[in-house]
Design an enzyme around this catalytic site. Structure first.
Site, short mmCIF file in Angstrom:
data_model
loop_
_atom_site.label_atom_id
_atom_site.label_comp_id
_atom_site.label_asym_id
_atom_site.label_seq_id
_atom_site.Cartn_x
_atom_site.Cartn_y
_atom_site.Cartn_z
N ASN A 9 40.11 47.09 39.18
CA ASN A 9 40.39 47.17 40.61
C ASN A 9 41.79 47.79 40.79
O ASN A 9 42.79 47.12 40.57
CB ASN A 9 40.33 45.75 41.20
CG ASN A 9 40.73 45.69 42.65
OD1 ASN A 9 40.90 46.72 43.31
ND2 ASN A 9 40.88 44.47 43.17
N TRP A 10 41.81 49.06 41.19
CA TRP A 10 43.10 49.76 41.29
C TRP A 10 43.86 49.41 42.58
O TRP A 10 45.00 49.83 42.77
CB TRP A 10 42.87 51.29 41.21
CG TRP A 10 42.34 51.76 39.87
CD1 TRP A 10 42.09 50.98 38.77
CD2 TRP A 10 42.02 53.11 39.50
NE1 TRP A 10 41.62 51.77 37.74
CE2 TRP A 10 41.56 53.07 38.15
CE3 TRP A 10 42.05 54.35 40.17
CZ2 TRP A 10 41.16 54.23 37.47
CZ3 TRP A 10 41.65 55.49 39.48
CH2 TRP A 10 41.21 55.43 38.15
N LYS A 11 43.21 48.67 43.46
CA LYS A 11 43.83 48.25 44.73
C LYS A 11 44.44 49.45 45.47
O LYS A 11 43.97 50.56 45.33
CB LYS A 11 44.85 47.13 44.49
CG LYS A 11 44.24 45.98 43.69
CD LYS A 11 45.04 44.71 43.75
CE LYS A 11 44.34 43.66 42.89
NZ LYS A 11 44.90 42.34 43.06
N HIS A 95 36.80 40.42 48.31
CA HIS A 95 38.02 40.20 47.52
C HIS A 95 38.95 39.28 48.31
O HIS A 95 39.05 39.39 49.54
CB HIS A 95 38.72 41.52 47.19
CG HIS A 95 39.81 41.35 46.19
ND1 HIS A 95 41.06 40.89 46.53
CD2 HIS A 95 39.82 41.51 44.84
CE1 HIS A 95 41.80 40.79 45.43
NE2 HIS A 95 41.08 41.16 44.40
N GLU A 97 42.01 39.29 48.81
CA GLU A 97 43.02 39.95 49.65
C GLU A 97 42.41 40.34 50.99
O GLU A 97 43.09 40.36 52.02
CB GLU A 97 43.59 41.17 48.90
CG GLU A 97 44.55 40.70 47.80
CD GLU A 97 44.66 41.61 46.59
OE1 GLU A 97 44.23 42.78 46.66
OE2 GLU A 97 45.17 41.14 45.55
N GLU A 167 37.57 34.71 40.95
CA GLU A 167 39.00 35.06 40.88
C GLU A 167 39.82 34.01 41.62
O GLU A 167 39.96 34.07 42.85
CB GLU A 167 39.24 36.41 41.56
CG GLU A 167 38.52 37.57 40.92
CD GLU A 167 39.20 38.89 41.29
OE1 GLU A 167 39.65 39.58 40.37
OE2 GLU A 167 39.30 39.20 42.49
N GLY A 173 47.52 38.56 40.23
CA GLY A 173 48.81 39.24 40.30
C GLY A 173 49.99 38.32 40.04
O GLY A 173 51.13 38.70 40.25
N SER A 212 44.99 38.03 36.55
CA SER A 212 45.97 38.23 35.46
C SER A 212 45.33 38.36 34.07
O SER A 212 45.89 37.88 33.08
CB SER A 212 47.03 37.12 35.47
OG SER A 212 47.76 37.17 36.70
N GLY A 233 42.96 43.73 37.72
CA GLY A 233 43.80 44.42 38.69
C GLY A 233 44.90 45.20 37.99
O GLY A 233 44.67 46.27 37.42
N GLY A 234 46.11 44.64 37.99
CA GLY A 234 47.29 45.32 37.45
C GLY A 234 47.07 46.00 36.10
O GLY A 234 47.45 47.17 35.92
P1 PGA Z 1 45.21 41.02 38.69
O1 PGA Z 1 44.19 41.26 39.91
O2 PGA Z 1 44.45 41.34 37.42
O3 PGA Z 1 46.35 41.96 38.93
O4 PGA Z 1 45.60 39.60 38.73
C1 PGA Z 1 42.83 40.94 39.83
C2 PGA Z 1 42.13 41.27 41.14
O5 PGA Z 1 42.72 41.05 42.21
O6 PGA Z 1 40.98 41.73 41.16
#
Ligand code: PGA
Length: 251
Positions: A9-11, A95, A97, A167, A173, A212, A233-234
């Site tokens: 997930n490149w956000k 998600h 967010e 998640e 994050g 994470s 994500g990251g």
């Molecule tokens: P993260 O994000 O790996 O940076 O914790 C995961 C996500 O939000 O899908």
């Protein structure tokens, strides 16, 4: 046997130039054939990534879609049918967010999930509790409610072609990963809830862990019985890390 899946997930990251570099770097990685892979760039880069990864084993998805599957007067939204038209076969829905920052409801998530399936896309349904909810002992109740609302809208049959991602919000994050045992407990509960409706479908659905995940902790998470891969994500913004996580999923 559930085929492992690793999703990136490149956000809301990247420019045309940095996305081109990432595509190039992903091209240098060794990926195991046993693992299915998909990346979710920002909507404006989907076309670029679809072309750039055309010769690779990595599929491309979007981070969201509209609740209306087809054309509609819905300014600013992108429909699942438009995403399919640009070569995108996957989409994240619900998600945290979007749920927490943008106020997306369980019902809206369910409608988006259904819209994606109506266009033959594979939705990745994201579920997870906040830190307060976990500390109040409400994790199973919260995740169960999020899942139940999608089941009520789309039905158990829709999970034949869908993926679930657990998640925990407190792990996203933050550098705090759920322990493999904490994650396994929730993954097993998700599968159990689905199996009350249809055991065969529940046994086949892939449940990813996200929050994470890095090369360093991926293997121990993926070793758990009900963890079928990760939503990253990251770490998915670094080709080396993403490659190492995919290789961990293949072992
Ligand atoms: P993260 O994000 O790996 O940076 O914790 C995961 C996500 O939000 O899908």
């Amino acid at each position: 046997m559930r085929r492992p899946l690793v999703a990136g997930n490149w956000k809301m990251n990247g420019t045309r130039a940095s996305v081109a570099e990432l595509i190039e770097a992903l091209g240098q990685q060794e990926f195991p054939e046993s693992v299915e892979m998909v990346v979710f760039p920002s909507c404006v880069h989907v076309g670029q990534v679809v072309s750039g990864l055309a010769d690779s084993a990595i599929a491309v998805g979007a981070q969201d879609c509209a609740a209306e599957p087809g054309f509609a007067a819905l300014t600013g939204e992108v429909s699942a049918s438009q995403l399919v038209d640009v070569g995108c076969g996957w989409v994240l829905v619900g998600h945290s967010e979007r749920r927490l920052i943008l106020g997306e409801s369980d019902e809206m998530t369910g409608r988006k999930f259904k819209a994606a399936l109506a266009c033959d896309m594979t939705p990745v349904l994201c579920l997870g509790e906040t830190l307060e909810q976990r500390q109040a002992g409400q994790t199973l109740e919260v995740v169960g409610r999020q899942l139940a609302s999608v089941l009520a809208i789309a039905g158990i049959g829709s999970f034949e072609k869908a993926v679930v991602a657990y998640e925990p919000v407190w792990a996203i994050g933050s550098g705090l990963t759920a322990t493999p045992q904490q994650a396994q407990e929730i993954h097993a509960a998700i599968r159990e809830q689905l199996s009350h409706e249809d055991k065969r479908i529940a046994d086949g659905v892939r449940i990813l862990y996200g929050g994470s995940v890095k090369a360093e902790n991926a293997a121990e998470l993926f070793a758990m019985a009900d963890i079928d891969g990760g939503l990253i994500g990251g770490a998915s913004l670094k080709a080396n890390e993403f490659g190492a996580i995919c290789r961990a999923a293949g072992n």
